[in-house]
Enzyme design. Structure first.
Site, short mmCIF file in Angstrom:
data_model
loop_
_atom_site.label_atom_id
_atom_site.label_comp_id
_atom_site.label_asym_id
_atom_site.label_seq_id
_atom_site.Cartn_x
_atom_site.Cartn_y
_atom_site.Cartn_z
N PHE A 279 10.26 23.58 7.26
CA PHE A 279 9.33 24.60 6.75
C PHE A 279 8.65 25.28 7.93
CE2 PHE A 279 8.32 22.86 2.23
CZ PHE A 279 9.67 22.85 1.94
N GLU A 280 8.71 26.59 7.97
CA GLU A 280 8.11 27.37 9.04
C GLU A 280 7.24 28.47 8.44
OE1 GLU A 280 11.10 28.68 11.82
OE2 GLU A 280 12.19 26.78 11.73
#
Length: 600
Positions: free
Chosen positions: A386-387
Site C-alpha cells: 500500500f502506497e
C-alpha cells in the site's frame, strides 16, 4: 558646617553599598541559565523536532556561529520546530531568538499560566524576538518553538535561548530490586520488579540496550526471536536522572510459530515480477525467472475503485506484452516454482493501486476477492504494497498499539482473517515506504500540534498488530527523502549508511514520535529483508553492489559499518528484496549475482 559631615558619611555609605547590591543581584541571576538545547543549531537539529521533516540546518545565512535553522512551510504545515525544556514551577523566563523571513513566530506553550508568542511580519535581515512568561505552580516542562506561516516560503532562526532558573538537581533513585520474569512466549517476556523510592518511571533494558519505559513495576518486552536467550535489567528514573541498572535476569523464548517462514531458506532473495503491465524493462515470463529468487511477488492486484475493497488481478494483455504466456502456462510455472521450494505471492497495491478499506463491507470484499485470486492461481500468500494515500491516520488516532482509524483497523482485521483461513504456512509480507514506518520515529499522524502529514508512521499499527503473523517486512529503502535514524541524524539514500540506519531501527525498535514511553518493538531478524532498487532505472536510491555488501557486512557481522553504529548484530536477517526482477534482468542480473556471491 559640622552637620555636613554625617550627611557625607551617609552618602558614602550608600555609594559603598551599591556594589554590594549589584553583587547580590548578580548572584541571584547566577542561578539563571540558558536552558535551550542547541539553540544555535551548531549540532544540526539535535534537541529539536520539526514537523513533517520541514527543518534542516544551513551554513548561510547565520546570525552567529556556523549554522542556523531553515524551515519551510508546505501545504497545511507551518514548519514548526520545537523542543521541550525542564523548568521550575512559579519562575520567570525570558525566551529570545534571532529570525529572518516573513511571518516568523517564536513562542512557548505549556507554561501553566498564559502561553506566549511573538512574531515579525517581515525580517529581511536578522531580527531579535523576545517574550517572557511565568510558569504555573506545578509546571515542570515547557515547550518552546518557532514556526512560519503557510505559503510564505522558508524562514530562518538562530541563537534561540530560554533564560531562567534551571530545575533543581535532586538525586536519582536507587536501582530497583526483585526483578523477575513472568509469562514467556516465542516473541515476548513479561517482567516485574519492586518499586524504587522516588521513582517516577522505569527504563527496561534488553541485552544492555534500552527498549522501553514503564510507569509501573511491570512490563512485557515484545518483538523477540523464538528460542533465543535474552538478558534483562531495569533502572529507576526521576527528574534528577536515572539509577544504576538492576541485577540482570535471563529468559529464553519458546519455539512458537515462525509466521509462515519456516520453510524459507535462511537467507532469501525477494523480487517483484511485473505480471500485469509492461514498462521499459520488458515483460519476463514467470518460468524464465532464475532459481535464485526465493519469493516472487506478482505485481499487482489492484482495486476496482479506491474504497471498494474489490481486488482484481489482470495479467498483462498481449497488446502490451507480446511475449506474455497463457494462463495455463502461467499457472504451470507457479506450480513448478513451488515444487522447487519457491514462494509465489500476489502483491496488492503499488503506486497506482490505492486501497482504502473505509468500511467493514469493503474489508469483507477485500478478503473474498483476494482469496479468489489466491485460490485461482494456487498462490502461497499475500504481499501488501500500500502506497500513496491508502493508509492515513485520523487526527484522534495517536496510539499505534490501539488504532482507531477505519482504514487501519479494517486492514488489520482483513489480514488476520486471511492468515487464519489459510493457516500457518500462509506467507504474509509487507513493503511499506520509509515515510510510513521509520518516519514514525519523529512524527506520528497529525502530531500533537496538528498540521503534520497524517500518513506519517501509518503502517506502524498494521505491522505491530500482525507482528506474530508477518513472514517478511521489506521496507522500500528507495524513493525516500532523508529519514532520521536512532543516532538522531538524518540519513539519505545513495549509500550503505541509509540501509544500515533504516534496518537498525526495525531490528532495535524505536520510540514513536519521540515518546520514550511508547516504543515500537523490534521485529525478529528472520522477518527482515532490505528493499533496494535493482538498477538506476528501477528507482531513486540505487546503490552499487559494493554498497550492498557493506550493508550486509555491517548488519550481519558488524564489520564494514562506516559512521553509523548499529545496536546489534543480526546474522539471521532474512535477506534482500528488490524492485524488480524485470529491472534486474534488464541489468544483466547484477542484483541477483551479488546476492548469490554473498550468501552462496
Amino acid at each position: 558646617m559640622v552637620r555636613a559631615r554625617p550627611v557625607l558619611t551617609f552618602l558614602t555609605a550608600v555609594l559603598l553599598a551599591v556594589p554590594g547590591i549589584t553583587a547580590l543581584s548578580s548572584a541571584a541571576r547566577a542561578a539563571d541559565a540558558d536552558l535551550a538545547v542547541n539553540g544555535g543549531f551548531e549540532s544540526g537539529l539535535s534537541g529539536w523536532s520539526c514537523t513533517a521533516g520541514s527543518g534542516t540546518t544551513v551554513s548561510s545565512p547565520v546570525h552567529s556561529g556556523g549554522s542556523a535553522l531553515q524551515a519551510t512551510p508546505a501545504g497545511s504545515d507551518n514548519a514548526q520546530c520545537a523542543q521541550t525544556v525542564t523548568v521550575q514551577p512559579g519562575a520567570q523566563y525570558t525566551l529570545s531568538g534571532y529570525v529572518r523571513g516573513s511571518y516568523v513566530y517564536l513562542g512557548a506553550s505549556g507554561t501553566g499560566t498564559t502561553d506566549v508568542s511573538t512574531w515579525t511580519q517581515s525580517a529581511p535581515d536578522w531580527q531579535k524576538l523576545t517574550t517572557t512568561f511565568t510558569t504555573g505552580a506545578s509546571t515542570t516542562k515547557v515547550t518552546i518553538y518557532t514556526h512560519g506561516w503557510y505559503g510564505t516560503g522558508a524562514y530562518y532562526a538562530d541563537d534561540v535561548s530560554l533564560v531562567g532558573p534551571g530545575a533543581s538537581a535532586g538525586q536519582p533513585p536507587a536501582a530497583p530490586s526483585g526483578l523477575k520474569t513472568g509469562t514467556i512466549t516465542s516473541s515476548s517476556v513479561a517482567l516485574s520488579w519492586s518499586a524504587a523510592t522516588g521513582a517516577t518511571s522505569y527504563a527496561v533494558y534488553r541485552d544492555g540496550a534500552k527498549v522501553q519505559t514503564a510507569t509501573g513495576t511491570s512490563a512485557t518486552v515484545t518483538g523477540l526471536s523464538a528460542t533465543t536467550a535474552y538478558s534483562f535489567q531495569v533502572t529507576a528514573v526521576n527528574g534528577a536522572g536515572e539509577s544504576a541498572k538492576s541485577a540482570a535476569v535471563t529468559a529464553t523464548t519458546t519455539a512458537g510459530s515462525s509466521g509462515g517462514s519456516g520453510d524459507l531458506p535462511t537467507h532469501a532473495l525477494v523480487g517483484y515480477l511485473h505480471s500485469s503491465f509492461a514498462n521499459g524493462s520488458g515483460y519476463t515470463r514467470l518460468a524464465d525467472v532464475p532459481d535464485s529468487w526465493d519469493v516472487i511477488d506478482l505485481a499487482f492486484g489492484e482495486p476496482t475503485s479506491a474504497t471498494s475493497g474489490d481486488i482484481r488481478f489482470n495479467r498483462c494483455p498481449v497488446t502490451e506484452c507480446p511475449n506474455v504466456e497463457s494462463d495455463a502456462d502461467f499457472k504451470a510455472a507457479i506450480k513448478a516454482k513451488q515444487a522447487a521450494g519457491k514462494k509465489v505471492l500476489i502483491s496488492i497495491g503499488g503506486a497506482n493501486g490505492q486501497v482504502q478499506l473505509t468500511t467493514t463491507a469493503a474489508r469483507d470484499t477485500f478478503v473474498s476477492s483476494v482469496s479468489n485470486i489466491i485460490d485461482t492461481y494456487g498462490l502461497d500468500g499475500l504481499d501488501i504494497d500500500f502506497e500513496g494515500h491508502s493508509l492515513s491516520l485520523d487526527a484522534s488516532d495517536t496510539d499505534f498499539k490501539n488504532p482507531t482509524t477505519p482504514v487501519v483497523v479494517n486492514l488489520i482485521s482483513a489480514l488476520k482473517t486471511l492468515k487464519a483461513k489459510y493457516g500457518a504456512k500462509f506467507v504474509l509480507s509487507m513493503a511499506p515506504e520509509t515515510f510510513f514506518v521509520q518516519m514514525g520515529y519523529q512524527y506520528y499522524g497529525t502530531g500533537k500540534w496538528g498540521g503534520q502529514d497524517p500518513r506519517c508512521g501509518a503502517y506502524l499499527p498494521v505491522i505491530y498488530a500482525l507482528r506474530d503473523d508477518l513472514t517478511l517486512l521489506h521496507v522500500q529503502d528507495y524513493n525516500s527523502g532523508p529519514i532520521m535514524g536512532l543516532d538522531n541524524q538524518y540519513h539519505s539514500m545513495g549509500g550503505a549508511d541509509f540501509h544500515i540506519a533504516m534496518t537498525d531501527m526495525l531490528l532495535t525498535g524505536f520510540p514513536v514520535a519521540g515518546d520514550a514511553g511508547n516504543v515500537f518493538p523490534p521485529l525478529r531478524p528472520d522477518q527482515i529483508a532490505i528493499g533496494m532498487p535493482a538498477s538506476t532505472n528501477a528507482g531513486n536510491g540505487y546503490v552499487a553492489p559494493s554498497e550492498v555488501t557493506k550493508t550486509l557486512d555491517c548488519l550481519t557481522k558488524k564489520t564494514n559499518c562506516g559512521s553509523y553504529a548499529t545496536h546489534g548484530t543480526w546474522p539471521a536477517m532474512r535477506g534482500l528484496m528488490t524492485w524488480s526482477v524485470n529491472w534486474d534482468r534488464y541489468s544483466n542480473w547484477e542484483f541477483q549475482k551479488n546476492f548469490d556471491a554473498y550468501f552462496g
